[in-house]
Write an enzyme that holds these catalytic residues in place. Structure first.
Site, PDB file in Angstrom:
ATOM      1  N   CYS A   5      27.792  -1.303  12.323  1.00  0.00           N
ATOM      2  CA  CYS A   5      28.626  -2.142  11.462  1.00  0.00           C
ATOM      3  C   CYS A   5      29.879  -1.363  11.054  1.00  0.00           C
ATOM      4  O   CYS A   5      29.962  -0.146  11.240  1.00  0.00           O
ATOM      5  CB  CYS A   5      27.833  -2.579  10.224  1.00  0.00           C
ATOM      6  SG  CYS A   5      27.563  -1.254   9.027  1.00  0.00           S
ATOM      7  N   GLU A  14      16.125  -2.249   3.188  1.00  0.00           N
ATOM      8  CA  GLU A  14      16.730  -3.262   2.307  1.00  0.00           C
ATOM      9  C   GLU A  14      15.987  -3.300   0.977  1.00  0.00           C
ATOM     10  O   GLU A  14      14.762  -3.134   0.936  1.00  0.00           O
ATOM     11  CB  GLU A  14      16.665  -4.632   2.988  1.00  0.00           C
ATOM     12  CG  GLU A  14      17.495  -4.664   4.267  1.00  0.00           C
ATOM     13  CD  GLU A  14      17.288  -5.925   5.090  1.00  0.00           C
ATOM     14  OE1 GLU A  14      16.492  -6.799   4.679  1.00  0.00           O
ATOM     15  OE2 GLU A  14      17.926  -6.029   6.148  1.00  0.00           O
ATOM     16  N   ASN A  23      16.817   1.096   8.983  1.00  0.00           N
ATOM     17  CA  ASN A  23      17.472   0.389   7.875  1.00  0.00           C
ATOM     18  C   ASN A  23      16.462   0.007   6.808  1.00  0.00           C
ATOM     19  O   ASN A  23      15.323  -0.359   7.099  1.00  0.00           O
ATOM     20  CB  ASN A  23      18.269  -0.825   8.360  1.00  0.00           C
ATOM     21  CG  ASN A  23      17.479  -1.794   9.213  1.00  0.00           C
ATOM     22  OD1 ASN A  23      16.545  -1.405   9.908  1.00  0.00           O
ATOM     23  ND2 ASN A  23      17.846  -3.055   9.157  1.00  0.00           N
ATOM     24  N   CYS A  30      29.245   1.644   8.798  1.00  0.00           N
ATOM     25  CA  CYS A  30      28.687   2.802   9.501  1.00  0.00           C
ATOM     26  C   CYS A  30      29.727   3.479  10.380  1.00  0.00           C
ATOM     27  O   CYS A  30      29.714   4.697  10.535  1.00  0.00           O
ATOM     28  CB  CYS A  30      27.467   2.396  10.319  1.00  0.00           C
ATOM     29  SG  CYS A  30      26.027   2.126   9.275  1.00  0.00           S
ATOM     30  N   GLU A  88      21.733   4.122  10.568  1.00  0.00           N
ATOM     31  CA  GLU A  88      22.620   5.257  10.847  1.00  0.00           C
ATOM     32  C   GLU A  88      22.829   6.086   9.591  1.00  0.00           C
ATOM     33  O   GLU A  88      22.838   7.314   9.603  1.00  0.00           O
ATOM     34  CB  GLU A  88      23.995   4.769  11.321  1.00  0.00           C
ATOM     35  CG  GLU A  88      23.986   3.944  12.593  1.00  0.00           C
ATOM     36  CD  GLU A  88      23.848   2.436  12.338  1.00  0.00           C
ATOM     37  OE1 GLU A  88      23.041   2.044  11.465  1.00  0.00           O
ATOM     38  OE2 GLU A  88      24.535   1.662  13.018  1.00  0.00           O
TER      39      GLU A  88
HETATM   40  N1  THU Z   1      22.180  -2.656  10.103  1.00  0.00           N
HETATM   41  C1  THU Z   1      21.995  -1.355  10.484  1.00  0.00           C
HETATM   42  O1  THU Z   1      20.983  -0.747  10.140  1.00  0.00           O
HETATM   43  N2  THU Z   1      22.956  -0.757  11.228  1.00  0.00           N
HETATM   44  C2  THU Z   1      24.070  -1.386  11.675  1.00  0.00           C
HETATM   45  O2  THU Z   1      24.962  -0.746  12.212  1.00  0.00           O
HETATM   46  C3  THU Z   1      24.161  -2.839  11.535  1.00  0.00           C
HETATM   47  C4  THU Z   1      23.378  -3.409  10.416  1.00  0.00           C
HETATM   48  C5  THU Z   1      21.158  -3.290   9.280  1.00  0.00           C
HETATM   49  C6  THU Z   1      21.535  -3.466   7.849  1.00  0.00           C
HETATM   50  C7  THU Z   1      20.695  -4.626   7.425  1.00  0.00           C
HETATM   51  O3  THU Z   1      19.415  -4.156   7.065  1.00  0.00           O
HETATM   52  C8  THU Z   1      20.561  -5.463   8.672  1.00  0.00           C
HETATM   53  O4  THU Z   1      20.869  -4.592   9.765  1.00  0.00           O
HETATM   54  C9  THU Z   1      21.490  -6.653   8.715  1.00  0.00           C
HETATM   55  O5  THU Z   1      22.792  -6.299   8.410  1.00  0.00           O
END
Ligand code: THU
Length: 239
Positions: free
Chosen positions: A187, A145, A143, A190, A156
């Site tokens: 989430c 940001e 991930n 995703c 993902e």
């Molecule tokens: N995050 C993911 O990378 N995948 C998920 O399925 C859940 C959330 C990340 C996004 C963000 O950087 C952090 O987790 C909090 O939401």
């Protein structure tokens, strides 16, 4: 690779407006990105999002944003975020292209653990890593940001975005690792993206408490929106 080939990897059945770009990292390596749409439009990924996330997920610093012509999108956010300029290259620039395809030489869990260090999470401090299987190997993601929360991409989606950009449209499955969550779970966004690409495949979850569980992707999204009636071009065959 040339611009036409890269553009042909864009997945834009809903708008019909493919876009692509390149981000050159400090090392000189070129990270491509293409527009990857989703039937639920807020879950579409822009070429810039994929290219910048791909570069950062490799531990690289972005240096130049490159387009074939004047960008249709507004690159101002990316310019300010990384203090860089965009450049127009009518001819595809020379230099090595980042290849996201790797072979898994160690157990997935071990690889996911190592990959976790590459997550860029200044806001959440919640790293996630993902491995997507394609026919000839795997494609990794973490991930990423940005200063604007809604432009970041989950692990993902970084893996899937890199795969589509590299020309893959068939997936054999996906696994994720979320060290800070006792129960790792993709989430909602995703789930929608995973189902667009591999609803019939298995998603493996490596939980923060050391346990593992796996599920069919389609079971993550009961009563899902049927995007097939929206599409202008053929459905990805694995979906
Ligand atoms: N995050 C993911 O990378 N995948 C998920 O399925 C859940 C959330 C990340 C996004 C963000 O950087 C952090 O987790 C909090 O939401």
């Amino acid at each position: 690779m040339n611009w036409d080939q890269l553009l042909s990897h864009a997945y834009t059945p809903y708008s019909g407006n493919p876009e692509c770009c390149l981000v050159r990292g400090k090392s000189g390596l070129l990270y491509p990105g293409v527009q990857v749409e989703n039937g639920s439009y807020p879950l579409s990924m822009t070429a810039e999002q994929i290219a910048f996330c791909s570069c950062l997920a490799a531990g690289e610093e972005p240096e130049v944003l490159m387009y074939r012509g004047q960008p249709v999108s507004q690159p101002l956010f990316w310019q300010e975020e990384f203090d860089l300029e965009y450049a127009v290259y009518e001819k595809f620039p020379g230099g090595d292209l980042f290849n996201p395809l790797v072979q898994l030489n160690s157990p997935a869990k071990e690889r996911l653990r190592k990959l976790n260090d590459y997550a860029v999470t200044p806001n959440s401090s919640f790293p996630v890593s993902a491995i997507a299987e394609v026919e000839s190997g795997v494609i990794e993601g973490v991930n990423i940001e940005f200063s604007t929360w809604n432009l970041g991409l989950c692990a993902e989606r970084v893996a899937i975005g890199r795969a589509i950009t590299a020309g893959f449209r068939e997936f054999g499955g996906l696994s994720i690792y979320v060290p800070k969550s006792d129960f790792a779970s993709p989430c909602g966004g995703c789930r929608q993206v995973i189902c667009e690409w591999m609803s019939g495949q298995v998603v493996g979850l490596y939980h923060g408490n050391g346990t593992f569980s796996s599920y069919y992707a389609r079971d993550f999204l009961p009563y899902a929106m049927k995007t097939s009636s929206l599409k202008k071009e053929s459905k990805p065959s694995s979906g």
